[in-house]
Design an enzyme around this catalytic site. Structure first.
Site, PDB file in Angstrom:
ATOM      1  N   GLU A  35     -27.225   9.014   4.258  1.00 12.23           N
ATOM      2  CA  GLU A  35     -26.047   8.485   4.956  1.00 12.23           C
ATOM      3  C   GLU A  35     -26.520   7.441   5.967  1.00 12.23           C
ATOM      4  O   GLU A  35     -27.174   7.782   6.952  1.00 12.23           O
ATOM      5  CB  GLU A  35     -25.329   9.656   5.650  1.00 12.23           C
ATOM      6  N   ARG A  88     -23.863   2.485  13.177  1.00 13.98           N
ATOM      7  CA  ARG A  88     -23.979   2.524  14.635  1.00 13.98           C
ATOM      8  C   ARG A  88     -24.905   1.453  15.162  1.00 13.98           C
ATOM      9  O   ARG A  88     -25.263   1.464  16.339  1.00 13.98           O
ATOM     10  CB  ARG A  88     -24.508   3.882  15.094  1.00 13.98           C
ATOM     11  N   LYS A 141     -16.658  17.416   6.486  1.00 17.23           N
ATOM     12  CA  LYS A 141     -17.797  17.588   7.389  1.00 17.23           C
ATOM     13  C   LYS A 141     -17.322  18.512   8.519  1.00 17.23           C
ATOM     14  O   LYS A 141     -16.196  18.342   9.000  1.00 17.23           O
ATOM     15  CB  LYS A 141     -18.168  16.190   7.903  1.00 17.23           C
TER      16      LYS A 141
HETATM   17  C1  3PG Z   1     -23.413  12.506  12.855  1.00 16.01           C
HETATM   18  O1  3PG Z   1     -23.230  11.316  12.870  1.00 16.01           O
HETATM   19  O2  3PG Z   1     -23.024  13.228  11.932  1.00 16.01           O
HETATM   20  C2  3PG Z   1     -24.113  13.161  14.016  1.00 16.01           C
HETATM   21  O3  3PG Z   1     -24.676  12.243  14.865  1.00 16.01           O
HETATM   22  C3  3PG Z   1     -25.145  14.119  13.546  1.00 16.01           C
HETATM   23  O4  3PG Z   1     -25.554  14.917  14.585  1.00 16.01           O
HETATM   24  P1  3PG Z   1     -27.082  15.199  14.856  1.00 16.01           P
HETATM   25  O5  3PG Z   1     -27.630  13.901  15.370  1.00 16.01           O
HETATM   26  O6  3PG Z   1     -27.086  16.285  15.892  1.00 16.01           O
HETATM   27  O7  3PG Z   1     -27.742  15.607  13.582  1.00 16.01           O
END
Ligand code: 3PG
Length: 216
Positions: free
Chosen positions: A42, A46, A130
């Site tokens: 994925e 960002r 999710k």
């Molecule tokens: C996402 O975008 O799904 C989250 O930032 C994931 O969270 P994590 O960085 O705690 O894995």
């Protein structure tokens, strides 16, 4: 593609998040993850380079299946699909995003963490969501409670998943896969330690294999 992704996730129930500032880093990271056994990638929307990173991974890493994450709007979903995204992930539930993905026949995994959001997702005809942010939204006990009510829904816990709680999330029958950035820590990306990323991927795959055997 939905069936292909679901069957790959059944084999290896892990989605690795890739956040990169340049295409080379995104490609090297994705190759390392795939070599370590994680092929569902994925690419997070960002960074300014996110779209280029997604295109590059989709084009240059055929051993992976690249999707777009942190997709916030229908317009963003459209550009992600144009760039080759094979699935779309959102932090929340937005009908515009869901509609764009569906009209292209691409799997979409919107984030939910309450019963109300789940009911909306259910009534939109979604079968997989999710669960975000998994650890602060109540973790394993919350997900067990929610999944006991929404019996046909499959979940992808993401947000605070780590080697320490991965097996517990994967032991929940309704969990299709877990996602997270613990597989691609910023420090390893900065140091271009792609071997280290491969090691984290292999460690997670081994935890997932044991969790699956215990689930049987
Ligand atoms: C996402 O975008 O799904 C989250 O930032 C994931 O969270 P994590 O960085 O705690 O894995």
């Amino acid at each position: 593609m939905k069936d292909r992704i679901a069957s790959l996730l059944q084999q290896t129930p892990l989605i690795a998040l890739v956040q990169a500032d340049d295409t080379d880093t995104a490609v090297c990271t994705s190759r390392a993850l795939a070599a370590g056994g994680i092929s569902i990638i994925e690419v997070l929307f960002r960074t300014d380079a996110a779209l280029d990173c997604l295109s590059a991974v989709a084009r240059e890493v055929p051993e992976a299946i690249a999707g777009a994450g942190t997709v916030l709007s229908a317009a963003q979903a459209e550009v992600a699909l144009d760039a080759g995204a094979k699935f779309i992930v959102s932090p929340g539930l937005d009908e515009g995003v869901v509609g764009v993905a569906r009209s292209e026949g691409v799997p979409v995994y919107p984030g939910v963490c309450t019963a109300t959001e789940l009911q909306r997702a259910h009534n939109l005809g979604l079968d997989t969501v999710k669960f975000f942010p998994a650890s602060v939204a109540g973790g394993v006990p919350a997900l067990k409670a929610l999944s006991s009510v929404f019996r046909s829904m499959r979940f992808i816990p993401t947000g605070g998943v780590s080697p320490g709680n991965l097996a517990d999330f994967l032991a929940i029958p309704a969990v299709l896969a877990c996602g997270g950035s613990w597989l691609t820590p910023a420090s390893l990306i900065r140091d271009r330690d792609f071997e280290g990323i491969g090691r984290l991927a292999r460690e997670a795959v081994s935890i997932a294999e044991k969790a699956r055997q215990n689930k049987k």
